[in-house]
Design a protein around this motif. Structure first.
Motif, mmCIF file in Angstrom:
data_model
loop_
_atom_site.group_PDB
_atom_site.id
_atom_site.type_symbol
_atom_site.label_atom_id
_atom_site.label_comp_id
_atom_site.label_asym_id
_atom_site.label_seq_id
_atom_site.Cartn_x
_atom_site.Cartn_y
_atom_site.Cartn_z
ATOM 1 N N ALA A 66 2.261 1.725 -3.256
ATOM 2 C CA ALA A 66 1.600 2.325 -4.414
ATOM 3 C C ALA A 66 0.976 3.565 -4.233
ATOM 4 O O ALA A 66 0.912 4.469 -5.425
ATOM 5 C CB ALA A 66 0.134 1.297 -4.204
ATOM 6 N N VAL A 67 1.081 4.120 -2.891
ATOM 7 C CA VAL A 67 0.637 5.497 -2.569
ATOM 8 C C VAL A 67 1.830 6.314 -3.124
ATOM 9 O O VAL A 67 1.408 7.358 -3.725
ATOM 10 C CB VAL A 67 0.417 5.922 -1.283
ATOM 11 N N LEU A 121 1.038 -1.222 -0.024
ATOM 12 C CA LEU A 121 0.235 0.036 0.213
ATOM 13 C C LEU A 121 0.917 1.222 -0.040
ATOM 14 O O LEU A 121 0.635 2.254 -0.787
ATOM 15 C CB LEU A 121 -0.894 0.109 1.230
ATOM 16 N N LEU A 122 1.978 1.303 0.958
ATOM 17 C CA LEU A 122 2.851 2.290 0.959
ATOM 18 C C LEU A 122 3.625 2.650 -0.468
ATOM 19 O O LEU A 122 3.705 3.796 -1.027
ATOM 20 C CB LEU A 122 3.798 2.486 2.025
ATOM 21 N N VAL A 152 1.540 6.812 -6.907
ATOM 22 C CA VAL A 152 0.421 7.596 -7.265
ATOM 23 C C VAL A 152 0.824 9.170 -7.065
ATOM 24 O O VAL A 152 0.778 9.844 -8.100
ATOM 25 C CB VAL A 152 -0.834 7.407 -6.508
ATOM 26 N N ILE A 153 1.635 9.287 -6.228
ATOM 27 C CA ILE A 153 2.234 10.819 -5.996
ATOM 28 C C ILE A 153 2.911 10.992 -6.763
ATOM 29 O O ILE A 153 2.875 12.250 -7.577
ATOM 30 C CB ILE A 153 2.698 10.751 -4.494
#
Ligand SMILES: Nc1ncnc2c1ncn2[C@@H]1O[C@H](COP(=O)(O)OP(=O)(O)OP(=O)(O)O)[C@@H](O)[C@H]1O
Length: 125
Positions: free
Chosen positions: A101-102, A98-99, A105-106
């Protein structure tokens, strides 16, 4: 255990990647997104610095996905029954994905938002 050749080590690593792609939908989805991000990089002629961030983001997601797959397989083998530590191991590995992937995205927004908006403006007149 017998010492493996470099070729065998490489083949086993490729088998691991193939296992992740074959068994995990998320690995396939993230691989697709990674290919799209790289295609967009070529399409928009992004700078060398942008490429470094995009490739870092892409590889971080794929690496954590494969580590997550490895943790899931090891936990299922060692503890097929419900156990709080099995849950902690799987949830922590999923948290790493998740980290990553975030982060991706950023980076995607910072690198591609401006060129995409400019391209759309030109396209729509
Ligand atoms: N042995 C277990 N003991 C306790 N909780 C578990 C156990 N196995 C799984 N869980 C919980 O269920 C969640 C989903 O586990 P599962 O093995 O289905 O992984 P997944 O993230 O859904 O992977 P997949 O991509 O295979 O669907 C875990 O994140 C964890 O919270």
């Amino acid at each position: 255990m017998k010492r493996r050749s470099w070729g065998q080590v490489f083949l086993n690593a490729l088998e691991g990647i193939a296992y992740g792609l074959r068994t995990q939908r998320n690995v396939r989805v993230h691989t697709g997104v990674a290919i799209l991000m790289c295609a967009a990089g070529f399409f928009f002629h992004i700078s060398r610095t942008d490429w470094m961030f995009v490739l870092t983001a892409v590889f971080m997601v794929l690496v954590t996905e494969l580590m997550n797959t490895a943790v899931e397989a090891a936990v299922d083998l060692a503890q097929p029954d419900i156990h709080p530590l099995a849950k902690a191991a799987k949830d922590t590995a999923a948290g790493a994905v998740l980290l990553a992937a975030v982060f991706a995205v950023i980076i995607g927004c910072i690198v591609f938002l401006k060129p995409v908006l400019t391209w759309l403006r030109v396209l729509l007149g």
